[in-house]
Design an enzyme around this catalytic site. Sequence first.
Site, mmCIF file in Angstrom:
data_model
loop_
_atom_site.group_PDB
_atom_site.id
_atom_site.type_symbol
_atom_site.label_atom_id
_atom_site.label_comp_id
_atom_site.label_asym_id
_atom_site.label_seq_id
_atom_site.Cartn_x
_atom_site.Cartn_y
_atom_site.Cartn_z
ATOM 1 C CG ASP A 104 -1.920 1.084 0.955
ATOM 2 O OD1 ASP A 104 -1.677 1.662 0.380
ATOM 3 O OD2 ASP A 104 -2.512 0.609 1.893
ATOM 4 N N GLY A 105 0.820 2.015 -1.436
ATOM 5 C CA GLY A 105 2.426 2.722 -0.723
ATOM 6 C C GLY A 105 1.839 3.926 -1.894
ATOM 7 C CE LYS A 106 -4.138 5.251 -0.209
ATOM 8 N NZ LYS A 106 -3.364 3.553 1.009
ATOM 9 N NE ARG A 107 5.829 4.256 -3.263
ATOM 10 C CZ ARG A 107 6.087 4.804 -2.217
ATOM 11 N NH1 ARG A 107 4.774 5.140 -1.385
ATOM 12 N NH2 ARG A 107 6.998 4.314 -1.589
#
Length: 304
Positions: A104-107
Amino acid sequence: MGFDRLIEAIAEKKNPTVAGLDPKLDYVPEYIRKQSFEKYGFTLEGAADALLTFNKGLIDALCDIVPAVKPQCAYYEMYGWQGVRALYETISYAKSKGLFVITDGKRNDIGSTMEAYAAAHLGKVSVGEKTYAPFDSDALTVNGYLGTDGVAPLLPICREQDKGIFVLVKTSNPSSGELQDKILDGNTVYRTMGAMCEKWGEDTRGKYGYSAVGAVVGATYPQQLGELRNALPHTFFLVPGYGAQGGGAKDVAPAFDKAGRGAVINSSRGIMCAYKKGDYAETDYAKAAREEAIRMRDEISSVL
């Protein structure tokens, strides 16, 4: 291709849930923190060691119950490179136990920068004559609000290396509607983003009909969840908001298709901190997490 591996892991364990590994240091039992600080002092190394020890205990207790785990990058990055190493080692340990790993990095970026994010989290990099998979997660959360330029660099890796992405569509936070509910050319922004996910994933659909481009859709908005399930037949959902954020089993039921597929439901604090709610010794934190994961599985299964 697509999310076939995750779908099959869910079927095998009869459990459409994912355990979030978002370990604030305060969530870690005191005895683990004490042991880590005795080894490394009150340092970033000590904090990272405590997170990793905590995570390994959770993974050991959950690996035969849940099909997947979802570490949130921020909780590791806050402890510097030592924390990032703990993230890497958490991913590696989870995969060694047969778990599907969603980072879960929401890059969110474009061009060569997004290519670098894609290589780091899902793909491979070359160093001289050698090739490495830096983090080697199975899927990555992505902010799609830069449009196609921010998603296209991920798609070749999804196709070639059997990876997946989850694009933010209708998020679970209270203020999500400030932007996502706005009307754009006759549709809400979240419906527009969902339609883009369907288009981006067109040539990555697997044998169950779902593409490698999934969507993040919150359990805190069950009406919109059902609306999007009907509108996005080829888009697999990652559903946050269950448990600590207020979503319940009936709220997540609309995420699933008629075959009981199409979504994986996340719980983070509810599982990690289960030992703080019941009559548990802190040394039984993993046992408490396991019991909560079983309870969650049974509750969700009851409404499917």
